[in-house]
Design a protein around this motif. Structure first.
Motif, PDB file in Angstrom:
ATOM      1  N   ILE A   6      -4.549  -6.748 -12.586  1.00 16.44           N
ATOM      2  CA  ILE A   6      -4.935  -6.163 -11.303  1.00 16.44           C
ATOM      3  C   ILE A   6      -6.114  -5.221 -11.512  1.00 16.44           C
ATOM      4  N   LYS A   7      -7.227  -5.552 -10.918  1.00 18.10           N
ATOM      5  CA  LYS A   7      -8.443  -4.767 -11.072  1.00 18.10           C
ATOM      6  C   LYS A   7      -8.835  -4.147  -9.735  1.00 18.10           C
ATOM      7  N   GLY A   8      -9.858  -3.327  -9.768  1.00 15.94           N
ATOM      8  CA  GLY A   8     -10.375  -2.759  -8.534  1.00 15.94           C
ATOM      9  C   GLY A   8      -9.715  -1.455  -8.155  1.00 15.94           C
ATOM     10  N   ASP A   9      -9.985  -1.014  -6.934  1.00 16.02           N
ATOM     11  CA  ASP A   9      -9.533   0.284  -6.437  1.00 16.02           C
ATOM     12  C   ASP A   9      -8.010   0.329  -6.324  1.00 16.02           C
ATOM     13  N   LYS A  10      -7.387   1.202  -7.090  1.00 16.82           N
ATOM     14  CA  LYS A  10      -5.919   1.286  -7.117  1.00 16.82           C
ATOM     15  C   LYS A  10      -5.353   1.838  -5.811  1.00 16.82           C
ATOM     16  N   VAL A  11      -6.115   2.690  -5.133  1.00 17.01           N
ATOM     17  CA  VAL A  11      -5.647   3.242  -3.857  1.00 17.01           C
ATOM     18  C   VAL A  11      -5.529   2.122  -2.826  1.00 17.01           C
ATOM     19  N   ILE A  12      -6.497   1.220  -2.794  1.00 16.74           N
ATOM     20  CA  ILE A  12      -6.433   0.098  -1.855  1.00 16.74           C
ATOM     21  C   ILE A  12      -5.266  -0.808  -2.184  1.00 16.74           C
ATOM     22  N   TRP A  13      -4.994  -1.015  -3.462  1.00 22.37           N
ATOM     23  CA  TRP A  13      -3.813  -1.798  -3.850  1.00 22.37           C
ATOM     24  C   TRP A  13      -2.542  -1.127  -3.333  1.00 22.37           C
ATOM     25  N   ALA A  14      -2.480   0.190  -3.435  1.00 22.44           N
ATOM     26  CA  ALA A  14      -1.304   0.920  -2.946  1.00 22.44           C
ATOM     27  C   ALA A  14      -1.181   0.785  -1.423  1.00 22.44           C
ATOM     28  N   ILE A  15      -2.312   0.824  -0.722  1.00 25.12           N
ATOM     29  CA  ILE A  15      -2.298   0.656   0.732  1.00 25.12           C
ATOM     30  C   ILE A  15      -1.748  -0.720   1.101  1.00 25.12           C
ATOM     31  N   VAL A  16      -2.184  -1.737   0.385  1.00 23.03           N
ATOM     32  CA  VAL A  16      -1.714  -3.108   0.644  1.00 23.03           C
ATOM     33  C   VAL A  16      -0.209  -3.217   0.435  1.00 23.03           C
ATOM     34  N   VAL A  17       0.283  -2.627  -0.646  1.00 19.64           N
ATOM     35  CA  VAL A  17       1.725  -2.665  -0.927  1.00 19.64           C
ATOM     36  C   VAL A  17       2.508  -1.982   0.192  1.00 19.64           C
ATOM     37  N   LEU A  18       2.038  -0.822   0.626  1.00 20.09           N
ATOM     38  CA  LEU A  18       2.730  -0.077   1.689  1.00 20.09           C
ATOM     39  C   LEU A  18       2.697  -0.841   3.007  1.00 20.09           C
ATOM     40  N   GLU A 280      11.095   2.834  16.151  1.00 21.36           N
ATOM     41  CA  GLU A 280      12.060   2.917  15.057  1.00 21.36           C
ATOM     42  C   GLU A 280      11.740   4.023  14.049  1.00 21.36           C
ATOM     43  N   TYR A 281      10.447   4.329  13.871  1.00 18.44           N
ATOM     44  CA  TYR A 281      10.067   5.304  12.846  1.00 18.44           C
ATOM     45  C   TYR A 281       9.387   6.540  13.437  1.00 18.44           C
ATOM     46  N   GLY A 282       9.295   6.569  14.758  1.00 15.23           N
ATOM     47  CA  GLY A 282       8.809   7.758  15.437  1.00 15.23           C
ATOM     48  C   GLY A 282       7.314   7.971  15.337  1.00 15.23           C
ATOM     49  N   LEU A 283       6.874   9.091  15.884  1.00 16.88           N
ATOM     50  CA  LEU A 283       5.463   9.461  15.822  1.00 16.88           C
ATOM     51  C   LEU A 283       5.000   9.590  14.379  1.00 16.88           C
ATOM     52  N   ALA A 284       5.903  10.062  13.520  1.00 20.41           N
ATOM     53  CA  ALA A 284       5.568  10.211  12.097  1.00 20.41           C
ATOM     54  C   ALA A 284       5.215   8.854  11.485  1.00 20.41           C
ATOM     55  N   GLY A 285       6.014   7.834  11.812  1.00 18.33           N
ATOM     56  CA  GLY A 285       5.743   6.495  11.298  1.00 18.33           C
ATOM     57  C   GLY A 285       4.455   5.926  11.847  1.00 18.33           C
ATOM     58  N   GLY A 286       4.201   6.145  13.154  1.00 21.80           N
ATOM     59  CA  GLY A 286       2.971   5.660  13.761  1.00 21.80           C
ATOM     60  C   GLY A 286       1.737   6.313  13.156  1.00 21.80           C
ATOM     61  N   LEU A 287       1.803   7.614  12.917  1.00 26.02           N
ATOM     62  CA  LEU A 287       0.675   8.323  12.307  1.00 26.02           C
ATOM     63  C   LEU A 287       0.460   7.881  10.861  1.00 26.02           C
ATOM     64  N   PHE A 288       1.557   7.587  10.164  1.00 26.71           N
ATOM     65  CA  PHE A 288       1.441   7.139   8.774  1.00 26.71           C
ATOM     66  C   PHE A 288       0.727   5.794   8.693  1.00 26.71           C
ATOM     67  N   VAL A 289       1.060   4.876   9.609  1.00 32.43           N
ATOM     68  CA  VAL A 289       0.388   3.579   9.644  1.00 32.43           C
ATOM     69  C   VAL A 289      -1.096   3.766   9.940  1.00 32.43           C
ATOM     70  N   MET A 290      -1.405   4.627  10.909  1.00 27.88           N
ATOM     71  CA  MET A 290      -2.804   4.907  11.236  1.00 27.88           C
ATOM     72  C   MET A 290      -3.525   5.521  10.034  1.00 27.88           C
ATOM     73  N   PHE A 291      -2.848   6.410   9.325  1.00 23.55           N
ATOM     74  CA  PHE A 291      -3.432   7.049   8.144  1.00 23.55           C
ATOM     75  C   PHE A 291      -3.798   6.016   7.076  1.00 23.55           C
ATOM     76  N   LEU A 292      -2.968   4.983   6.918  1.00 26.36           N
ATOM     77  CA  LEU A 292      -3.248   3.960   5.909  1.00 26.36           C
ATOM     78  C   LEU A 292      -4.549   3.219   6.220  1.00 26.36           C
ATOM     79  N   TYR A 293      -4.767   2.900   7.490  1.00 28.54           N
ATOM     80  CA  TYR A 293      -6.009   2.212   7.857  1.00 28.54           C
ATOM     81  C   TYR A 293      -7.222   3.130   7.709  1.00 28.54           C
ATOM     82  N   VAL A 294      -7.071   4.398   8.071  1.00 28.58           N
ATOM     83  CA  VAL A 294      -8.169   5.354   7.908  1.00 28.58           C
ATOM     84  C   VAL A 294      -8.481   5.536   6.423  1.00 28.58           C
ATOM     85  N   LEU A 295      -7.442   5.599   5.591  1.00 28.08           N
ATOM     86  CA  LEU A 295      -7.633   5.729   4.149  1.00 28.08           C
ATOM     87  C   LEU A 295      -8.338   4.501   3.580  1.00 28.08           C
ATOM     88  N   LEU A 296      -7.976   3.315   4.087  1.00 28.76           N
ATOM     89  CA  LEU A 296      -8.663   2.090   3.667  1.00 28.76           C
ATOM     90  C   LEU A 296     -10.155   2.175   4.002  1.00 28.76           C
TER      91      LEU A 296
END
Length: 392
Positions: A6-18, A280-296
């Protein structure tokens, strides 16, 4: 051993897994209505099919990221010319749903795929190639602006009749790429102004047309959105059910499997999966999903800034903008900021070709990221150059 491949940006790999984990949890919890409608009482079968699709998307992402990104410049030439007849064939012979022909069926296999997903990546690669090759004359109207704009019009024009939102997202992505690629800003302003004018004319025509065909569908969606949810229509029913899901989710949500709106919310596993996640996961879950795309987006911008190749930078940014714009539109629909569209949430929504080509797009970003030198490598290179100069 396998991790070393597995090569490349490890943060992006982590985003994909999540994103993959979130997708499996959300789809499994939301497909009870789909299982009921399809006459199946076994949700696991549908989940297994989704898992196989996710695995295929991840496998293609791995394969694509192993290939040096410069090869995609050559592939772009072929992909663009393949995309045009595929889109035209889809309009003529494609499977129609809601007066829109978006899928082609492979003869003999019964497998259908959405040709616009392939065309989106083909166009991004092709535009990235053109911008990289024309940097020496990037400000010229005849030799750069027209040659870059023409393929954008062709692909988006072929997608538009069946899928307005996809054509709009793709056009906006290419426009941003041209801005980043230093195309004359005056030409871009003129293009945007013309686009706004044409869109306004289109809206007026749609609002005054008969409720038939695809234009009738667009008309109903615009009127439903402008009514603020007061009209008793299918589109407003979808939005209202999404609002209920979001409102009842609270801060932390009802917990996995605790949704009550999955039996009322249309397509809680695809188009409205973001509203379902908030329930199911509340505002916290929704913000976390949004954070993953912003981080990407932030990681890809970092990759592009440090890339030593123009094509690689444009390719990575184009793929990322396409995914992030699509995600933002899906989220905006769920919270009723824009009219209802059919945009899935990348790498989360249940789907076939969408998941597969999202994996390919992220694979290209990861391929470009491998050419970016890390800070220690840059420092060592500077030190080595300094030592060589001192020796001289």
């Amino acid at each position: 051993m396998y991790l070393s491949q597995i090569k490349g940006d490890k943060v992006i790999w982590a985003i994909v897994v999540l994103l993959s984990i979130i997708s499996m949890l959300a789809v499994y919890s939301s497909i009870s209505s789909l299982a009921y409608k399809s006459g199946s009482t076994n949700q696991e079968i549908i989940l297994i099919k989704h898992a196989i699709t996710m695995l295929l998307g991840l496998s293609l992402m791995f394969f694509v990221h192993k290939l040096k990104f410069t090869y995609y410049s050559r592939i772009a030439q072929l992909a663009y010319w393949v995309a045009i007849p595929l889109l035209a064939l889809t309009l003529i012979l494609g499977v129609s749903l809601n007066d829109a022909s978006r899928w082609l069926v492979v003869p003999g296999l019964g497998i259908s795929f959405q040709t616009s997903d392939f065309a989106k990546l083909a166009l991004i690669m092709f535009v990235a190639r053109l911008l990289a090759k024309k940097q020496d004359q990037i400000k010229d109207f005849k030799s750069t602006f027209i040659p870059v704009l023409f393929p954008v019009f062709v692909i988006c024009g072929l997608i538009l009749p069946a899928n307005f939102s996809t054509a709009a997202v793709l056009f906006a992505t290419c426009l941003v790429l041209m801005f980043i690629g230093r195309v004359n800003i005056n030409y871009l302003f003129a293009l945007v102004g013309t686009g706004i004018l044409l869109f306004s004319v289109f809206v007026l025509i749609a609002l005054n047309s008969a409720d038939k065909g695809r234009i009738g569908t667009w008309k109903n969606r615009i009127e439903n959105f402008m009514s603020g949810g007061s009209a008793n229509t299918d589109s407003n029913y979808q939005v209202n059910q999404a609002k209920i899901a979001i409102a009842t989710g609270g801060i932390l949500g009802k917990g996995p499997g605790g949704s009550t709106q999955r039996n009322f919310l249309p397509h809680p596993y695809s188009d409205f999966i973001y509203a379902f996640i908030i329930e199911e996961y509340g505002l916290a879950g929704g913000l976390f999903v949004m954070f993953l795309y912003v981080l990407l987006l932030l990681r890809t911008i970092r990759i592009a800034n440090n890339a030593d190749n123009d094509f690689g930078a444009f390719l990575a940014l184009g793929c990322c903008f396409l995914l992030v714009f699509q995600a933002m539109i899906n989220m905006a629909v769920a919270v009723n900021l824009i009219p209802v569209t059919g945009q899935p949430l990348p790498f989360i929504s249940k789907g076939g070709t969408s998941v597969i080509f999202t994996g390919i797009a992220i694979g290209m970003i990861l391929s470009v990221s491998q050419s970016v030198k890390t800070e220690p490598e840059v420092n060592n290179l500077v030190k080595q150059k300094g030592a060589d100069l001192a020796a001289v």
